[in-house]
Design a protein around this motif. Structure first.
Motif, short mmCIF file in Angstrom:
data_model
loop_
_atom_site.label_atom_id
_atom_site.label_comp_id
_atom_site.label_asym_id
_atom_site.label_seq_id
_atom_site.Cartn_x
_atom_site.Cartn_y
_atom_site.Cartn_z
N ALA A 1 0.88 -1.18 0.00
CA ALA A 1 0.00 0.00 0.00
C ALA A 1 0.91 1.22 0.00
O ALA A 1 2.07 1.14 0.39
N GLY A 2 0.42 2.35 -0.48
CA GLY A 2 1.21 3.58 -0.47
C GLY A 2 1.10 4.33 -1.78
O GLY A 2 0.15 4.15 -2.54
N GLN A 3 2.08 5.18 -2.04
CA GLN A 3 2.11 6.01 -3.26
C GLN A 3 2.58 5.16 -4.44
O GLN A 3 3.63 4.55 -4.39
N TRP A 4 1.78 5.16 -5.50
CA TRP A 4 2.11 4.41 -6.72
C TRP A 4 2.19 5.37 -7.90
O TRP A 4 1.43 6.32 -7.98
N GLU A 5 3.10 5.07 -8.81
CA GLU A 5 3.18 5.79 -10.07
C GLU A 5 2.60 4.86 -11.13
O GLU A 5 3.05 3.73 -11.29
N LEU A 6 1.58 5.34 -11.83
CA LEU A 6 0.93 4.56 -12.88
C LEU A 6 1.28 5.17 -14.23
O LEU A 6 0.94 6.31 -14.51
N ARG A 7 2.01 4.40 -15.03
CA ARG A 7 2.47 4.86 -16.33
C ARG A 7 1.73 4.11 -17.42
O ARG A 7 1.79 2.89 -17.50
N GLU A 8 1.00 4.87 -18.25
CA GLU A 8 0.25 4.26 -19.34
C GLU A 8 1.21 3.78 -20.41
O GLU A 8 2.17 4.46 -20.76
N ARG A 9 0.97 2.56 -20.90
CA ARG A 9 1.79 2.01 -21.98
C ARG A 9 1.47 2.74 -23.27
O ARG A 9 0.36 3.18 -23.50
N GLY A 10 2.45 2.87 -24.13
CA GLY A 10 2.22 3.51 -25.42
C GLY A 10 3.11 4.72 -25.60
O GLY A 10 3.84 5.12 -24.70
N PRO A 11 3.04 5.31 -26.79
CA PRO A 11 3.93 6.42 -27.12
C PRO A 11 3.75 7.66 -26.26
O PRO A 11 4.71 8.35 -25.94
N ASP A 12 2.52 7.96 -25.85
CA ASP A 12 2.28 9.15 -25.04
C ASP A 12 2.59 8.90 -23.57
O ASP A 12 2.99 9.82 -22.86
N GLY A 13 2.38 7.69 -23.10
CA GLY A 13 2.75 7.26 -21.75
C GLY A 13 2.42 8.22 -20.63
O GLY A 13 3.30 8.58 -19.85
N ALA A 14 1.16 8.64 -20.52
CA ALA A 14 0.76 9.54 -19.43
C ALA A 14 1.11 8.90 -18.09
O ALA A 14 0.99 7.69 -17.90
N VAL A 15 1.55 9.74 -17.14
CA VAL A 15 1.94 9.27 -15.82
C VAL A 15 1.11 9.99 -14.77
O VAL A 15 0.88 11.19 -14.87
N ARG A 16 0.63 9.23 -13.80
CA ARG A 16 -0.06 9.85 -12.67
C ARG A 16 0.32 9.13 -11.39
O ARG A 16 0.77 7.98 -11.43
#
Length: 134
Positions: free
Chosen positions: A37-52
């Motif tokens: 549990a805790g802070q996670w970085e979620l990186r979208e796969r693909g060329p734009d790769g949005a991160v949140r």
């Protein structure tokens, strides 16, 4: 109404009420054993790769990310020590199917698809644990 029919109606009413209570009391999926549990970085796969970044305390935050804040009913399709596949229904808000694969306690792969706010969605994410939530 005969006494037999009254008894049958009462039994059916009790079964329906008990079934609803059991379903409502059923716990939501927790974080799989070993997943941090805790802070996670979620990186979208693909060329734009949005991160949140997301502070994760409950598994539904990863499984139902396009339906955050909605009351959804979920069904576990398949569960193994390192993989969880669920489908979920959120009424008018939509539905989805998510496949979460745990590589380590701090690295997951997530694929999800469904309908949110009347439009289809599909995405693949890599999630990395960053530490405690701030």
């Amino acid at each position: 109404m005969t006494a037999g029919r009254r008894a049958l109606a009462a039994a059916l009413a009790t079964m329906m009420a008990t079934g609803s209570a059991v379903q409502a009391a059923a716990p939501s999926p927790r974080l799989p054993k070993g997943l941090e549990a805790g802070q996670w970085e979620l990186r979208e796969r693909g060329p734009d790769g949005a991160v949140r970044k997301l502070c994760v305390a409950h598994l539904n935050q990863l499984l139902q990310s396009r339906h955050a804040g909605h009351s959804c009913k979920s069904f576990t399709v398949s569960e193994t020590p390192n993989r969880l596949v669920v489908t979920y229904e959120c009424g008018a808000a939509g539905n989805g199917r998510t496949d979460l694969r745990t590589e380590t306690a701090r690295l997951v792969q997530i694929r999800s698809q469904g309908i949110a706010d009347g439009a289809p969605f599909a995405f693949a994410l890599e999630g990395r644990w960053l530490g405690a939530c701030h």
